[in-house]
Each structure stands twice: as C-alpha cells, then as structure tokens.
Design a protein around this motif. Structure first.
Motif, mmCIF file in Angstrom:
data_model
loop_
_atom_site.group_PDB
_atom_site.id
_atom_site.type_symbol
_atom_site.label_atom_id
_atom_site.label_comp_id
_atom_site.label_asym_id
_atom_site.label_seq_id
_atom_site.Cartn_x
_atom_site.Cartn_y
_atom_site.Cartn_z
ATOM 1 N N SER A 131 85.186 29.897 -40.778
ATOM 2 C CA SER A 131 83.956 29.113 -41.025
ATOM 3 C C SER A 131 83.249 28.923 -39.461
ATOM 4 C CB SER A 131 84.087 27.687 -41.647
ATOM 5 O OG SER A 131 82.608 27.260 -41.621
ATOM 6 N N GLN A 148 81.654 26.414 -39.030
ATOM 7 C CA GLN A 148 81.872 24.883 -38.545
ATOM 8 C C GLN A 148 83.043 24.823 -37.829
ATOM 9 O OE1 GLN A 148 79.760 23.479 -42.819
ATOM 10 N NE2 GLN A 148 81.227 21.983 -41.823
ATOM 11 N N LYS A 186 89.108 24.509 -40.065
ATOM 12 C CA LYS A 186 88.738 25.909 -39.882
ATOM 13 C C LYS A 186 88.901 26.200 -38.473
ATOM 14 C CE LYS A 186 87.463 27.102 -44.069
ATOM 15 N NZ LYS A 186 88.148 28.296 -44.821
#
Length: 313
Positions: free
Chosen positions: A158, A160, A175
């Motif tokens: 991700s 993020q 992640k």
C-alpha cells in the motif's frame, strides 16, 4: 570477473495455459479480478479467502471465465494468519503433481488505529497483512524453487506503507513491514545461481474494493448494530469516480511486471504517477533533510510541500 546476465521472468512464462496461480484475498476486489484474468488465460486457479460466503459465488464467476475443460478452479477457506492452515493449503496445491507458478499474497485488512491502539487490533492487522504474506512465502516458495520452473510472487502492499499518512498507524506499520520483507525476498531470489523466481510489490492506488466496507461491517457487528453497505463511501458495487476498478490494477500489474519492475506503483483517477513519486520523495527526505516526521502534514511545512510539488511537477 564475470558478469552474470539474468532473464526477467514475465507473464509469458507464468500466466499461461497449464500454469497455476494461488491467490489470497480472492473473494472480491483485486484478488477476484486477478483470478478472473488468470482463468481467462487458461490457468488453473486456487482461490483463497477467509470469507466463505463471498468466496463460493466468486469461484463460480471465475469458473465461468475458463477457456478449457481441463482447467481447475479451486476455492479454499483459509485464514492466512494461521501458518498451519497455509501449510495444509500448499500441500494440497502440490499434491498429485500440482504446482504453483504465480503466488499472489493479496489478502489484507484495513482495521487499525493510532500509536496507542490495543494489542488485539495490532496483532490482528499484522497477522493478516504481514504474517499472511510471510506464511504464503514460507509454505510455497521452497516448493516453487524445488520445481525448477519459472515463478513470480506478488505481495500486495500500500502507498500508506511508503508515505505513512496519519490516521491509521497500525495499517501503515503492517504495509511498511511487508514492503521491507518483499524487498528482502526479491534480493534473495535474484541472488540464486540460476534465478527462476522473482518477487514484486504491488502498490495499488485508490481502488474500488470492499476493504473499507469490511472494516465498517466488522465494527457494526462488534457493536451489535445493523449494517447497511450503502452507508460506506465507496466499494466495488458503489464505485467512486476517483478510484480505479480492480481489473485496471490487474492489467497494470501485468504490464509493469513485464517491464521488469519490482515496485508496481499504481496511479488512479485522482493521482498520477509523477505526484505519487514526489510524495514518496518528500517522505524519504524527512530523514535526509532533518525535517520532523510526517512533515507533509505538519503545519510549518504545508506551504513548503505545496511549493515542492509545484516546482517539480
């Protein structure tokens, strides 16, 4: 000194009739879209998910995309955070001469919290988002190596886990850890004498998937409240204009994989690739420029970040 040249393993090697894909998080979203794509190429597909209610109808959709009666589409309800369950899955996939040519560790959960989130939340999110893909690699990669056939491992990360936006620290941590693990995995695989396997990190942008819907549903169930999926801002059946559809992510993944890329950073309808790269560069420069962490969201740096984007766009 001798220079070793290595061939890049591409979709032509592994995403073809007779080959087998194993996909976790396969009941919806990117996982289901990947299974549909693989079935339409004549592949055998193992669909893995914890959600049996969604998985079985998804299997029927995927079976409907098969191009040959010889193809096998299997669905198994497995919790990826359970190593023993994943071990049993790998044994079953490899029984009777079966193999895995494309392993997609895609299962993920969006639940999380801030720096003081309770350990049950932290362990749940890390269990699925980090240990899930690690379990997938531990049980499948040695078997993939042993087969001597080309193979690709894709872990779904991700943005993020790279730019770390405030708001869901537990998810960001999971992640970020997966990014770190997948980088190390690829380094190890490419160091083999005759590399037949490679790893990629798939980093979707904003995608119309059910990850937010499932978080909202779980929270409602915990509180004993009724759940209305229309209350969720977006999902696959209620797509947001700015988000990509899962099929677009899968198409882009194959395209970038075939260019030899490890980092498959997907744009979306709101954010282009250049903006993504500038955001990532700024994040890394928090360290090299001695700025406060997450300076992009720091009031003293808001204008500076805006100027950085403008100057480099």
């Amino acid at each position: 000194t001798t220079t070793r040249t290595t061939m890049t393993i591409t979709s032509n090697d592994v995403l073809k009739a007779g080959c087998t894909a194993v996909v976790t998080g396969a009941s919806s979203g990117i996982g289901r879209a990947a299974c549909i794509d693989f079935a339409s190429r004549g592949m055998n597909v193992w669909m893995v998910d914890i959600d049996a209610d969604e998985l079985m109808p998804a299997r029927e959709i995927v079976k409907g995309k098969c191009v040959s009666e010889d193809q096998k589409v299997e669905a198994r309800t497995v919790d990826v955070s359970d190593e023993a369950g994943m071990e049993l899955l790998a044994k079953e996939v490899y029984s009777n001469g079966g193999k895995c040519h494309f392993l997609m560790n895609n299962a993920g959960v969006g639940r999380g919290g801030g720096p003081l989130a309770d350990m049950a939340t932290v362990q749940f999110t890390m269990g699925v988002n980090v240990y899930g893909p690690i379990h997938g690699c531990l049980v499948f990669v040695p078997k993939m190596k042993e087969s001597g056939e080309p193979g690709i491992i894709v872990n779904t990360g991700s943005k993020q886990g790279i730019t770390m936006p405030p708001g869901n620290l537990t998810y960001n941590m999971s992640k970020a850890a997966l990014k770190c693990y997948t980088e190390g995995l690829e380094h190890d695989l490419r160091g083999a004498d005759d590399p037949k396997l490679r790893a990629c990190l798939l980093v979707p942008g904003w995608v119309n998937t059910s990850i937010a819907l499932k978080v909202a549903k779980a929270k409602a169930i915990e509180k004993g409240e009724s759940f209305n999926k229309d209350s969720v801002f977006f999902h696959e059946d209620k797509p947001a204009d700015g988000a990509w559809m899962p099929k677009q992510v899968v198409d882009y993944m194959v395209e970038e994989m075939d260019k030899g890329h490890f980092y498959i950073i997907c744009p979306d309808n709101d954010v282009d690739a250049k903006t993504d790269k500038l955001r990532m560069t700024w994040t890394m420069q928090d360290i090299t420029e001695d700025r406060p962490p997450l300076s992009r969201w720091h009031p003293d740096y808001k204008e500076k970040f805006g100027a950085f984007l403008k100057e480099n766009s």
